[in-house]
Structure formats: C-alpha cells, structure tokens
Write a protein that holds these residues in place. Structure first.
Motif, PDB file in Angstrom:
ATOM      1  N   GLY A   1     -18.931   9.137   4.071  1.00  0.00           N
ATOM      2  CA  GLY A   1     -18.240  10.358   3.669  1.00  0.00           C
ATOM      3  C   GLY A   1     -16.782  10.373   4.082  1.00  0.00           C
ATOM      4  O   GLY A   1     -15.890  10.698   3.278  1.00  0.00           O
ATOM      5  N   LEU A   2     -16.509  10.010   5.332  1.00  0.00           N
ATOM      6  CA  LEU A   2     -15.132  10.028   5.821  1.00  0.00           C
ATOM      7  C   LEU A   2     -14.282   8.962   5.144  1.00  0.00           C
ATOM      8  O   LEU A   2     -13.105   9.194   4.843  1.00  0.00           O
ATOM      9  CB  LEU A   2     -15.124   9.827   7.337  1.00  0.00           C
ATOM     10  N   MET A   3     -14.849   7.806   4.878  1.00  0.00           N
ATOM     11  CA  MET A   3     -14.070   6.750   4.229  1.00  0.00           C
ATOM     12  C   MET A   3     -13.821   7.050   2.760  1.00  0.00           C
ATOM     13  O   MET A   3     -12.783   6.665   2.214  1.00  0.00           O
ATOM     14  CB  MET A   3     -14.790   5.410   4.380  1.00  0.00           C
ATOM     15  N   ARG A   4     -14.752   7.717   2.106  1.00  0.00           N
ATOM     16  CA  ARG A   4     -14.486   8.110   0.715  1.00  0.00           C
ATOM     17  C   ARG A   4     -13.370   9.153   0.655  1.00  0.00           C
ATOM     18  O   ARG A   4     -12.557   9.155  -0.268  1.00  0.00           O
ATOM     19  CB  ARG A   4     -15.753   8.664   0.062  1.00  0.00           C
ATOM     20  N   LEU A   5     -13.344  10.054   1.639  1.00  0.00           N
ATOM     21  CA  LEU A   5     -12.246  11.018   1.717  1.00  0.00           C
ATOM     22  C   LEU A   5     -10.926  10.302   1.956  1.00  0.00           C
ATOM     23  O   LEU A   5      -9.900  10.631   1.338  1.00  0.00           O
ATOM     24  CB  LEU A   5     -12.523  12.026   2.835  1.00  0.00           C
TER      25      LEU A   5
ATOM     26  N   ASP B   1     -10.248   7.189   1.134  1.00  0.00           N
ATOM     27  CA  ASP B   1      -9.916   6.464  -0.100  1.00  0.00           C
ATOM     28  C   ASP B   1      -9.295   7.389  -1.145  1.00  0.00           C
ATOM     29  O   ASP B   1      -8.453   6.965  -1.941  1.00  0.00           O
ATOM     30  CB  ASP B   1     -11.169   5.810  -0.675  1.00  0.00           C
ATOM     31  N   LEU B   2      -9.729   8.644  -1.141  1.00  0.00           N
ATOM     32  CA  LEU B   2      -9.169   9.600  -2.102  1.00  0.00           C
ATOM     33  C   LEU B   2      -7.670   9.762  -1.887  1.00  0.00           C
ATOM     34  O   LEU B   2      -6.888   9.825  -2.847  1.00  0.00           O
ATOM     35  CB  LEU B   2      -9.882  10.939  -1.954  1.00  0.00           C
TER      36      LEU B   2
ATOM     37  N   PHE C   1      -3.757   7.353  -4.525  1.00  0.00           N
ATOM     38  CA  PHE C   1      -2.528   7.759  -5.192  1.00  0.00           C
ATOM     39  C   PHE C   1      -1.316   7.264  -4.409  1.00  0.00           C
ATOM     40  O   PHE C   1      -1.390   7.101  -3.190  1.00  0.00           O
ATOM     41  CB  PHE C   1      -2.468   9.284  -5.315  1.00  0.00           C
ATOM     42  N   PRO C   2      -0.204   7.011  -5.094  1.00  0.00           N
ATOM     43  CA  PRO C   2       1.018   6.597  -4.369  1.00  0.00           C
ATOM     44  C   PRO C   2       1.415   7.635  -3.333  1.00  0.00           C
ATOM     45  O   PRO C   2       1.535   8.833  -3.641  1.00  0.00           O
ATOM     46  CB  PRO C   2       2.065   6.485  -5.487  1.00  0.00           C
ATOM     47  N   GLY C   3       1.594   7.183  -2.098  1.00  0.00           N
ATOM     48  CA  GLY C   3       1.879   8.106  -1.008  1.00  0.00           C
ATOM     49  C   GLY C   3       3.113   8.945  -1.221  1.00  0.00           C
ATOM     50  O   GLY C   3       3.115  10.157  -0.957  1.00  0.00           O
ATOM     51  N   ILE C   4       4.173   8.323  -1.736  1.00  0.00           N
ATOM     52  CA  ILE C   4       5.430   9.051  -1.883  1.00  0.00           C
ATOM     53  C   ILE C   4       5.290  10.149  -2.940  1.00  0.00           C
ATOM     54  O   ILE C   4       5.903  11.218  -2.820  1.00  0.00           O
ATOM     55  CB  ILE C   4       6.577   8.082  -2.257  1.00  0.00           C
ATOM     56  N   VAL C   5       4.451   9.911  -3.949  1.00  0.00           N
ATOM     57  CA  VAL C   5       4.242  10.930  -4.988  1.00  0.00           C
ATOM     58  C   VAL C   5       3.526  12.136  -4.398  1.00  0.00           C
ATOM     59  O   VAL C   5       3.877  13.299  -4.664  1.00  0.00           O
ATOM     60  CB  VAL C   5       3.454  10.340  -6.172  1.00  0.00           C
ATOM     61  N   ILE C   6       2.493  11.889  -3.583  1.00  0.00           N
ATOM     62  CA  ILE C   6       1.780  12.992  -2.948  1.00  0.00           C
ATOM     63  C   ILE C   6       2.705  13.755  -2.010  1.00  0.00           C
ATOM     64  O   ILE C   6       2.700  14.995  -1.970  1.00  0.00           O
ATOM     65  CB  ILE C   6       0.552  12.459  -2.175  1.00  0.00           C
ATOM     66  N   ALA C   7       3.505  13.013  -1.235  1.00  0.00           N
ATOM     67  CA  ALA C   7       4.430  13.666  -0.307  1.00  0.00           C
ATOM     68  C   ALA C   7       5.421  14.551  -1.053  1.00  0.00           C
ATOM     69  O   ALA C   7       5.696  15.686  -0.634  1.00  0.00           O
ATOM     70  CB  ALA C   7       5.169  12.611   0.519  1.00  0.00           C
ATOM     71  N   MET C   8       5.953  14.053  -2.158  1.00  0.00           N
ATOM     72  CA  MET C   8       6.892  14.842  -2.951  1.00  0.00           C
ATOM     73  C   MET C   8       6.204  16.070  -3.538  1.00  0.00           C
ATOM     74  O   MET C   8       6.781  17.165  -3.562  1.00  0.00           O
ATOM     75  CB  MET C   8       7.480  13.976  -4.071  1.00  0.00           C
TER      76      MET C   8
ATOM     77  N   VAL D   1       4.726  14.298   4.227  1.00  0.00           N
ATOM     78  CA  VAL D   1       4.595  12.915   4.704  1.00  0.00           C
ATOM     79  C   VAL D   1       3.362  12.758   5.583  1.00  0.00           C
ATOM     80  O   VAL D   1       2.652  11.751   5.516  1.00  0.00           O
ATOM     81  CB  VAL D   1       5.865  12.491   5.467  1.00  0.00           C
ATOM     82  N   ALA D   2       3.072  13.760   6.418  1.00  0.00           N
ATOM     83  CA  ALA D   2       1.912  13.673   7.312  1.00  0.00           C
ATOM     84  C   ALA D   2       0.610  13.588   6.518  1.00  0.00           C
ATOM     85  O   ALA D   2      -0.341  12.920   6.945  1.00  0.00           O
ATOM     86  CB  ALA D   2       1.884  14.874   8.252  1.00  0.00           C
ATOM     87  N   VAL D   3       0.557  14.268   5.361  1.00  0.00           N
ATOM     88  CA  VAL D   3      -0.654  14.263   4.544  1.00  0.00           C
ATOM     89  C   VAL D   3      -1.000  12.847   4.085  1.00  0.00           C
ATOM     90  O   VAL D   3      -2.187  12.493   3.966  1.00  0.00           O
ATOM     91  CB  VAL D   3      -0.469  15.204   3.334  1.00  0.00           C
ATOM     92  N   VAL D   4       0.017  12.026   3.821  1.00  0.00           N
ATOM     93  CA  VAL D   4      -0.246  10.678   3.310  1.00  0.00           C
ATOM     94  C   VAL D   4      -0.205   9.616   4.404  1.00  0.00           C
ATOM     95  O   VAL D   4      -0.444   8.440   4.113  1.00  0.00           O
ATOM     96  CB  VAL D   4       0.779  10.315   2.208  1.00  0.00           C
ATOM     97  N   TRP D   5       0.083  10.009   5.638  1.00  0.00           N
ATOM     98  CA  TRP D   5       0.231   8.997   6.688  1.00  0.00           C
ATOM     99  C   TRP D   5      -1.050   8.770   7.488  1.00  0.00           C
ATOM    100  O   TRP D   5      -1.300   7.666   7.966  1.00  0.00           O
ATOM    101  CB  TRP D   5       1.381   9.373   7.622  1.00  0.00           C
ATOM    102  N   TRP D   6      -1.883   9.810   7.654  1.00  0.00           N
ATOM    103  CA  TRP D   6      -3.063   9.650   8.492  1.00  0.00           C
ATOM    104  C   TRP D   6      -4.118   8.714   7.926  1.00  0.00           C
ATOM    105  O   TRP D   6      -4.844   8.059   8.704  1.00  0.00           O
ATOM    106  CB  TRP D   6      -3.698  11.013   8.797  1.00  0.00           C
ATOM    107  N   PRO D   7      -4.309   8.597   6.582  1.00  0.00           N
ATOM    108  CA  PRO D   7      -5.368   7.699   6.097  1.00  0.00           C
ATOM    109  C   PRO D   7      -5.188   6.249   6.534  1.00  0.00           C
ATOM    110  O   PRO D   7      -6.182   5.541   6.739  1.00  0.00           O
ATOM    111  CB  PRO D   7      -5.267   7.839   4.572  1.00  0.00           C
ATOM    112  N   MET D   8      -3.957   5.796   6.684  1.00  0.00           N
ATOM    113  CA  MET D   8      -3.737   4.414   7.121  1.00  0.00           C
ATOM    114  C   MET D   8      -4.263   4.204   8.537  1.00  0.00           C
ATOM    115  O   MET D   8      -4.876   3.170   8.849  1.00  0.00           O
ATOM    116  CB  MET D   8      -2.251   4.081   7.028  1.00  0.00           C
TER     117      MET D   8
END
Length: 289
Positions: free
Chosen positions: A125-129, A131-132, A136-143, A160-167
C-alpha cells in the motif's frame, strides 16, 4: 598498471590511491567544500547584520554598475542594493533547502521504514502511494501545487516538499529490506525480539548514513528547484529578495545592465556548486568510516 586505469575496489584500489595521492587530493577538496558551505551558511545567518542596506527599500540611484561607491554589486532598476538582496536571497535559499530536506527525510523515512520493516499489505500500500507521486514529473507537480496555493514562499516549499519525500521513501525502504535480510536480523526475528527494538537498535542505525549522504547531495538540486519556481513567479511576490525572482525581474535589462540578472544567477550557481562539493565530502567521509 597505468595511471589512468583506476580500480574501484579491493587491494588494487587502495594501492592505486597510495601511488597517485588520490585520497589526499580528495581530502583537500572535501575540506574546501565543507568550509565553503559553512561560510555561506554563516553569511546567510548574519545577513541582517552584514547587509549594507535593507533588501526591500530603495538604497540609491537605479542602474548603478558594480563597484559604485557604497554599492559593491551595483543597484537594480528600482534602486535596490543588489548585494543586500543577494545576501537575504542566499538566506532564503538555504532555509528552503533545509526545510524541504528535513520534511522529506521525516515523511519519506517513516513511510520507507514502515514499508520495509513490516512488509505485506503495508509495504504494498505505501509503495503504491509512493509510485503514484513518482509517476508524474516532479517539477510539474511542484508547479501545480505552488500555483494552486498562490505565489508565496510557503507555497513553493509545499510544492517541492510534496515531490521530494517519495525518493527518500524508496531509498529507506530498500535499505531496510537489505538490512532485514541479514543473518543477525533474521536471528533476532526468530528469537522474538520486538519490532520496535529491531528498528531502534539495528534498522535505523543501518540506514542513517545512506540518508545523510543522499540529503547532503540533494541540497544543490533543491536550491536550483526553488530558484526555478521563484524565477517563473511561483515564489514570494516582489519585492521579496529571492535569487530566482531577482534574475527573472532583471532579464529585461540583460543587454544594457547585465549585472542585474547575471549576479543573482551566479549566486544560485555558486550555492549549488558549493552544496554539491559539500555533499561529496560527506559521502567520502562516511565511506572512509
């Protein structure tokens, strides 16, 4: 063995380092990177003290070139002192990188630790979240996030924080799974050692060095990412001193008054370069240990 043939592992690598002085050379570069970053952080912290003028008040005539009396780096089209604004912009960039990395390590670390140590449906469950977010391109989500929340410093941070934690979640999960497969961890499971103790005594210490190295190497990328959002108008509104917005606002003067957009851009370049050198230094220091 020729000098250009550099082995990477084993006794041959150690011998090569001794023969070429590679380790002493990298030690000097590492020390320089750490010292340079420490100086930049100190300058950022002392910006209110060492800045000759207020970053948001007119300090003199407009378009004064670098080296003008009282204005070391000149002034912009409004009359703001560029040096003062760059000092506060440096402070903003370092603070934003620290905030995003801290949030990414905490959120991603918790997600990765739970997924890797518990396994099963929790892991899936956590890994599918995760992967979601990674799909998508991180910079697009951040923008998108920053634009939806409105142009401000906090909106850019959240974007930026929204797209940085999955890594970090992926990284920690992989490290935890690797450590959990080692014989002493398997023996601890068979012996009935509680999950919390296994995490505290074995898994957390095992992944800490990898997370620290990754976080140190991320500083440069975060500085560029935050400056990019500020450059396209998704950071703090004018006249807030941010390096990206300063460069964007000065682009119309590029051909006549080059220092207005170029100097903030060089500030971003310098900070990103020093941060990368310091990150390499942290990696080398931990690898020697």
């Amino acid at each position: 063995m020729s000098v250009i043939e550099r082995p990477t592992t084993g006794r041959a690598a150690t011998k090569w380092m001794r023969m070429t002085g590679w380790r002493s050379h990298t030690a000097g570069v590492d020390a320089a990177g750490l010292v340079a970053l420490a100086l930049l952080v100190l300058v950022a912290l002392l910006a209110p003290v060492i800045a000759p003028y207020s970053p948001i008040l007119r300090a003199g005539e407009a378009f004064l070139p670098p080296g003008s009396p009282g204005h070391l780096l000149g002034t912009d089209g409004v009359g703001y002192d560029i040096l003062s604004r760059m000092l506060f912009g440096l402070r903003s960039s370092i603070a934003s990188a620290a905030i995003v990395i801290t949030s990414g390590v905490i959120i991603g670390g918790i997600v990765g630790l739970l997924a890797g140590s518990i396994g099963g449906w929790v892991d899936n469950g956590l890994m599918r979240l995760t992967d979601l977010f990674l799909a998508f391109p991180g910079i697009v989500i951040a923008m998108t996030v920053a634009a939806a929340l409105g142009a401000s410093f906090s909106s850019a941070l959240i974007g930026v924080a929204v797209v940085w934690w999955p890594m970090y979640a992926r990284l920690v999960r992989g490290e935890v799974r690797s450590w959990a497969a080692r014989p002493h961890l398997e023996a601890a499971v068979l012996a009935g050692v509680p999950w919390s103790r296994r995490v505290r005594r074995h898994l957390l210490p095992g992944v800490t060095s990898t997370v620290v190295v990754t976080a140190s190497l991320d500083v440069g990328g975060l500085v560029v990412a935050m400056s990019g959002l500020s450059f396209i108008g998704l950071g703090s509104p004018a006249p807030a001193p941010e390096l990206g917005s300063m460069a964007a606002q000065g682009m119309e003067y590029l051909l006549q008054f080059w220092w207005i957009p170029i100097l903030p851009g060089l500030g971003v370049l310098l900070l990103a370069l020093v941060a990368n050198l310091a990150g390499d230094a942290v990696r080398d220091l931990l690898s020697r240990r």
